[in-house]
Structure formats: C-alpha cells, structure tokens
Design a protein around this motif. Sequence first.
Motif, PDB file in Angstrom:
ATOM      1  N   PRO A 217       0.824  -1.209   0.000  1.00 36.40           N
ATOM      2  CA  PRO A 217       0.000   0.000   0.000  1.00 36.40           C
ATOM      3  C   PRO A 217       0.855   1.256   0.000  1.00 36.40           C
ATOM      4  CG  PRO A 217      -0.301  -1.250   2.063  1.00 36.40           C
ATOM      5  CD  PRO A 217       0.731  -1.969   1.250  1.00 36.40           C
ATOM      6  N   TYR A 233      -4.070  -1.846  -1.367  1.00 39.35           N
ATOM      7  CA  TYR A 233      -3.272  -2.762  -2.184  1.00 39.35           C
ATOM      8  C   TYR A 233      -4.107  -3.966  -2.617  1.00 39.35           C
ATOM      9  CZ  TYR A 233       0.157  -6.299  -3.383  1.00 39.35           C
ATOM     10  OH  TYR A 233       0.855  -7.271  -4.041  1.00 39.35           O
ATOM     11  N   LYS A 235      -3.393  -7.490  -4.811  1.00 42.85           N
ATOM     12  CA  LYS A 235      -2.388  -8.330  -5.467  1.00 42.85           C
ATOM     13  C   LYS A 235      -2.803  -8.734  -6.886  1.00 42.85           C
ATOM     14  CE  LYS A 235      -0.218 -12.686  -3.900  1.00 42.85           C
ATOM     15  NZ  LYS A 235      -0.221 -13.526  -5.053  1.00 42.85           N
ATOM     16  N   ARG A 268       8.967  -1.046  -0.253  1.00 38.09           N
ATOM     17  CA  ARG A 268       7.939  -1.060  -1.293  1.00 38.09           C
ATOM     18  C   ARG A 268       8.602  -0.956  -2.661  1.00 38.09           C
ATOM     19  NH1 ARG A 268       4.589   2.674  -4.048  1.00 38.09           N
ATOM     20  NH2 ARG A 268       2.401   2.084  -4.079  1.00 38.09           N
ATOM     21  N   SER A 270       7.446  -0.506  -6.907  1.00 32.32           N
ATOM     22  CA  SER A 270       6.282  -0.319  -7.767  1.00 32.32           C
ATOM     23  C   SER A 270       6.760  -0.201  -9.205  1.00 32.32           C
ATOM     24  CB  SER A 270       5.458   0.893  -7.339  1.00 32.32           C
ATOM     25  OG  SER A 270       6.069   2.064  -7.774  1.00 32.32           O
TER      26      SER A 270
END
Length: 349
Positions: A217, A233, A235, A268, A270
């Motif tokens: 998230p 978030y 998946k 994290r 992204s």
Amino acid sequence: MSTRQPTAFESIPAIDIAPLFGSDTAAQQATAEELGRAGRDVGFFYVVNHGISESCQQALFDQTKRFFDLPFERKMEHYIGKSNNHRGYVPAGEEAPDPTKADAKEAFDLSFELSGDHPEVRAGTPMMGANVWPDLDGFADDVYAYYRNVFDVGRALMRGFEQALGLETDALLGRVNEPPSQLRLIHYPYDPNATDAQGIGAHTDYECFTLLRPTAPGLEVMNGAGEWIDVPYRKDALIVNIGDMLEIWTNGAFVATSHRVRKVKEERYSFPLFFAADYHTEVAPLPAMLDDGDTPKYEPLAAGDHLWAQTIQTFNYLKQRLAAGEIELPDGARGAGTLGQHARHKDDV
Ligand SMILES: O=C(O)CCC(=O)C(=O)O
Ligand SMILES: [Fe+2]
C-alpha cells in the motif's frame, strides 16, 4: 482553465477487463462503458483479469530486488546520466519534481526498445533507442517480458477507451506504434527514521494513462473535494490512472487525477508503465470530443516534446546538460506540474 473535476469519490472502482480480450462484443461494449465512467468520474481504477501471469510478475519483482540489492557503485555503473536516451539507474535525489522536497526513492528506467539503426534513433529523437541492462542473469529477458505484457494490456485499454468515447477505431490506438512509453522499476527503501518523508510527491502523469503494479500500500489519489483517498493494495490488480494526454484528447472529459505515495512501514517496489502516444503525435482535443459550440480547453501538445521537456525539468543530470547548453528545451515546453488537475490543486497539497 475550467475543466471538470473528478467526483468526491471515496474509493476507486475495479473493472474486470477479460471481455476486452474476447470476442463477445456486447460484453466488450459493457466493459468499455465501465472504463468510460471510471475515466470521467474518478480517473483511477483497478483492472482485474488483465491476463499477466503471476510468474511473469514474480520474475519482475525478483529481478528488481536483485538489482536494487546490489552495492551502490554497481548500480551506478548504469547511471542514467551516462545514457544519451534516458535509460538506466536513477539514484535517490536525482529526480526532483519539487526541488524543496526530495523523494525517498531510487529507480531503474527502461522504455520501448529500438535498435540503433532505427530512423528515429539515427535522427537523434530524444529518449528513443536501446535499453541499458545490468549484467544479471535473466534480468533483461524477465523485465522486458513484463514490459511486452503490460504494453499489450495498455493497447487493449486504449481500444476500450476508443469505444467508451464513441471514437473511430484507431482514433487513439493508431497513434501508438513505437511510443516513448517508459517502464520504471521503483524502490522505496524502508527507513524507520524518516517517518514524514514522502515516497513521491503529488503529481499527474504526463502520458495517456499509466498501468501500475505496486507491491504494497501507500498510493493515495485526490478526489474532486480535494481529499486524499487511500488506494488499498490488491495483489490481483493493476491500477490504471488517466494522464495528461488523454485529458487533453478528451477535452477534459477524462480527468488526469493527482496522486502521491506516502511513506509506508515496509519496503515497497512499484512498476508504472506510462502508456504514451508516438513521439511526433500532436495531442489536441479531438474534434469528435467537442459538442456543437464547444471550444477546445487545451492548447495542442507535441507528445514526445512534452515528455522530454518534463523530464529535462525534473532530472538533475538533464538540468545540468541544459545549463551547459548541451541540450535545449523543446519549443513551447510547459513548466513542470503546470498542466491539468494537478496545476489546479497545486496550492492545496
Ligand atoms: O509508486 C507508486 O505507487 C506510484 C508511482 C507514480 O505515481 C509515478 O511514478 O508516477
Ligand atoms: Fe504517477
């Protein structure tokens, strides 16, 4: 500029896009209409059943982690400032959309692969050419396999948007052949001491739309009431957001929604794929998007020049090349963060 705002949404919709890949035209039309509603009202949505396998995504995650785990000096062997077409490693602090607030992130940038003898590359068109790859087993294959897959999902969405907007086939997708569409591998390191540091500051994306796969998230989007809404978030989903170019093409019917990444308690990664139009495309409100008597709300934009100008103004190595007279800002370049919804909200964030 008085363009529409998104609604005061409290959550972002999820759209099952499986029909876009099938032959049931009624189901396709229904999906396209959902895309249209989401593009107009929110500018952000999840897509599920996008067809990218878990193993393809896992290979991307594993290779990315391997790369960012390398010692800094190894990563700097691929420093983006050594490239002449904007490919490679972006250390923390290199990219500074807002020079007063450093983003706590590092990245690796790649894009649509073109060989050195391609006419655009020979002509020296900015950002076009070959990727730079670290010498890690399977890295290039695994990362570019994801690129191809997510690019194909982008093509299917572009078709869906054409249908949603009642445009002719290829009105949009016909301008997407060899675009400067970047895939960024982003790493937000875990730093328990930097509790109020931002992951990435508020902005809109420059391209048509973005397909994002985060691993945790942290993403927030701004609704029409100016409130930051959390994007939980998922998946199983890609997160899609409308960017500047589609806002312009649709004369503001679709909104390029501002978003940011807040600091989260976990490491994290992204992966945004910025789905762009071909470099030399002129992006202007489409005549079909103007009702009788409507006037275009946006000046035309040269797709590639817009990306290049924004990139020059936000990357330190390019600011230095500009100051040294080695490169020039394209004619008519806009200032960073001066377009669309973000410009309107800039003072609020
Ligand atoms: O990391 C994220 O979740 C979003 C990144 C982003 O908005 C961007 O790179 O434009
Ligand atoms: Fe973004």
